[in-house]
Design a protein around this motif. Sequence first.
Motif, PDB file in Angstrom:
ATOM      1  N   VAL A   1      -0.904   1.124 -12.642  1.00  8.80           N
ATOM      2  CA  VAL A   1      -0.273   0.092 -12.258  1.00  8.80           C
ATOM      3  C   VAL A   1      -0.598   0.207 -10.535  1.00  8.80           C
ATOM      4  N   GLY A   2      -0.479   1.216 -10.185  1.00 12.46           N
ATOM      5  CA  GLY A   2      -1.001   1.285  -8.675  1.00 12.46           C
ATOM      6  C   GLY A   2      -2.301   0.908  -8.336  1.00 12.46           C
ATOM      7  N   GLY A   3      -3.354   1.000  -9.137  1.00 12.28           N
ATOM      8  CA  GLY A   3      -4.481   0.796  -9.063  1.00 12.28           C
ATOM      9  C   GLY A   3      -4.977  -0.720  -9.237  1.00 12.28           C
ATOM     10  N   ALA A   4      -4.358  -1.244 -10.305  1.00  6.44           N
ATOM     11  CA  ALA A   4      -4.183  -2.670 -10.453  1.00  6.44           C
ATOM     12  C   ALA A   4      -3.452  -3.503  -9.564  1.00  6.44           C
ATOM     13  N   SER A   5      -2.469  -2.987  -8.759  1.00  6.83           N
ATOM     14  CA  SER A   5      -1.866  -3.702  -7.725  1.00  6.83           C
ATOM     15  C   SER A   5      -2.737  -3.825  -6.683  1.00  6.83           C
TER      16      SER A   5
ATOM     17  N   LEU B   1      -0.139   6.360  -6.987  1.00  2.79           N
ATOM     18  CA  LEU B   1      -1.424   6.965  -7.171  1.00  2.79           C
ATOM     19  C   LEU B   1      -1.458   8.499  -6.758  1.00  2.79           C
ATOM     20  N   GLY B   2      -0.356   8.818  -6.210  1.00  2.00           N
ATOM     21  CA  GLY B   2      -0.153  10.238  -5.959  1.00  2.00           C
ATOM     22  C   GLY B   2      -0.689  10.977  -4.626  1.00  2.00           C
ATOM     23  N   PHE B   3      -0.880   9.730  -3.687  1.00  2.00           N
ATOM     24  CA  PHE B   3      -1.221   9.855  -2.185  1.00  2.00           C
ATOM     25  C   PHE B   3      -0.138   9.712  -1.389  1.00  2.00           C
TER      26      PHE B   3
ATOM     27  N   LEU C   1       0.646  -1.094   0.146  1.00  2.00           N
ATOM     28  CA  LEU C   1       0.044  -0.019   0.076  1.00  2.00           C
ATOM     29  C   LEU C   1       0.839   1.250   0.024  1.00  2.00           C
ATOM     30  N   ILE C   2       2.119   1.270   0.790  1.00  2.00           N
ATOM     31  CA  ILE C   2       2.834   2.644   0.860  1.00  2.00           C
ATOM     32  C   ILE C   2       3.238   2.901  -0.784  1.00  2.00           C
ATOM     33  N   VAL C   3       3.444   2.021  -1.298  1.00  2.00           N
ATOM     34  CA  VAL C   3       4.214   2.171  -2.802  1.00  2.00           C
ATOM     35  C   VAL C   3       3.156   2.460  -3.658  1.00  2.00           C
ATOM     36  N   ASP C   4       1.931   1.612  -3.686  1.00  2.00           N
ATOM     37  CA  ASP C   4       0.867   1.937  -4.467  1.00  2.00           C
ATOM     38  C   ASP C   4       0.131   3.266  -4.271  1.00  2.00           C
ATOM     39  N   LEU C   5       0.107   3.534  -3.062  1.00  2.00           N
ATOM     40  CA  LEU C   5      -0.644   4.739  -2.843  1.00  2.00           C
ATOM     41  C   LEU C   5       0.223   5.956  -3.456  1.00  2.00           C
TER      42      LEU C   5
ATOM     43  N   PRO D   1      10.950   9.702  -3.593  1.00  2.00           N
ATOM     44  CA  PRO D   1      11.045   9.191  -5.195  1.00  2.00           C
ATOM     45  C   PRO D   1      10.447   7.615  -5.028  1.00  2.00           C
ATOM     46  N   VAL D   2       9.685   7.341  -5.768  1.00  2.00           N
ATOM     47  CA  VAL D   2       8.922   6.004  -5.748  1.00  2.00           C
ATOM     48  C   VAL D   2       9.953   5.052  -6.014  1.00  2.00           C
ATOM     49  N   SER D   3      11.169   4.947  -6.527  1.00  2.00           N
ATOM     50  CA  SER D   3      11.980   3.959  -6.583  1.00  2.00           C
ATOM     51  C   SER D   3      12.598   3.722  -5.356  1.00  2.00           C
ATOM     52  N   VAL D   4      12.712   4.582  -4.479  1.00  2.00           N
ATOM     53  CA  VAL D   4      13.465   4.490  -3.321  1.00  2.00           C
ATOM     54  C   VAL D   4      12.420   3.974  -2.384  1.00  2.00           C
ATOM     55  N   LEU D   5      11.225   4.449  -2.135  1.00  2.00           N
ATOM     56  CA  LEU D   5      10.155   3.917  -1.497  1.00  2.00           C
ATOM     57  C   LEU D   5      10.077   2.221  -1.942  1.00  2.00           C
ATOM     58  N   ALA D   6       9.991   1.926  -2.993  1.00  2.00           N
ATOM     59  CA  ALA D   6       9.814   0.717  -3.316  1.00  2.00           C
ATOM     60  C   ALA D   6      10.741  -0.249  -3.197  1.00  2.00           C
ATOM     61  N   ARG D   7      11.917   0.009  -3.272  1.00  2.00           N
ATOM     62  CA  ARG D   7      13.319  -0.549  -2.925  1.00  2.00           C
ATOM     63  C   ARG D   7      13.255  -0.917  -1.271  1.00  2.00           C
ATOM     64  N   ASP D   8      12.991   0.020  -0.587  1.00  2.00           N
ATOM     65  CA  ASP D   8      13.119   0.109   1.049  1.00  2.00           C
ATOM     66  C   ASP D   8      11.865  -0.918   1.163  1.00  2.00           C
ATOM     67  N   ALA D   9      10.583  -0.798   0.732  1.00  2.00           N
ATOM     68  CA  ALA D   9       9.289  -1.599   0.977  1.00  2.00           C
ATOM     69  C   ALA D   9       9.676  -3.175   0.319  1.00  2.00           C
ATOM     70  N   GLU D  10      10.497  -3.387  -0.558  1.00  2.00           N
ATOM     71  CA  GLU D  10      10.583  -4.638  -1.264  1.00  2.00           C
ATOM     72  C   GLU D  10      11.012  -5.543  -0.092  1.00  2.00           C
ATOM     73  N   ARG D  11      11.888  -5.293   0.705  1.00  2.00           N
ATOM     74  CA  ARG D  11      12.494  -6.196   1.874  1.00  2.00           C
ATOM     75  C   ARG D  11      11.213  -6.692   2.730  1.00  2.00           C
ATOM     76  N   TRP D  12      10.455  -5.843   2.915  1.00  2.00           N
ATOM     77  CA  TRP D  12       9.076  -6.230   3.681  1.00  2.00           C
ATOM     78  C   TRP D  12       8.167  -7.050   2.851  1.00  2.00           C
ATOM     79  N   LEU D  13       8.089  -6.701   1.660  1.00  2.00           N
ATOM     80  CA  LEU D  13       7.188  -7.484   0.879  1.00  2.00           C
ATOM     81  C   LEU D  13       7.799  -8.994   0.514  1.00  2.00           C
TER      82      LEU D  13
END
Length: 158
Positions: free
Chosen positions: A137-141, A52-54, A45-49, A60-72
Amino acid sequence: MSLLPFVQWCENAELIVSMRSSLWLFPVIESLHLIGLAFIGGALLIVDLRLLGFGLRHQPVSVLARDAERWLIGSLVVMLPTGFLLFMSSAVKCYYLPVFWVKMAALVLALVFTFSIRRRVTMAVETGVNPVWRKVVGGASISLWSTVAIAGRFVGFP
């Protein structure tokens, strides 16, 4: 070829019979599965939101996604084996539930989508990805993973 013999074997495996008869083992496994659900939900959710612009607009999305991927990935390491054990405990019931098959199809689609399209979009330089595509992509995820979670709730375990 029917999966029913395999499903029956799963449900009658010695480990699973012991798990079902244990007062505490099933609840512990289900609790671990739900904790994994909470972590995967947060990581997604943190990355998908953000896509979506929230929220976290200065991150940056890439930094957020890289950090969240470990948790995923950590969540998946917990959820997949515990989910398989939960399935095995009521395998025949699951076999006959259409919502179980919806969950499995959505899970496969969500995993493929997350580790292919979503990863490509989140790891790209933000200026290189159309903002509309990021929102799609965010909405589909969110839709795919919500389907997995909601269908899982309707499967229900004893």
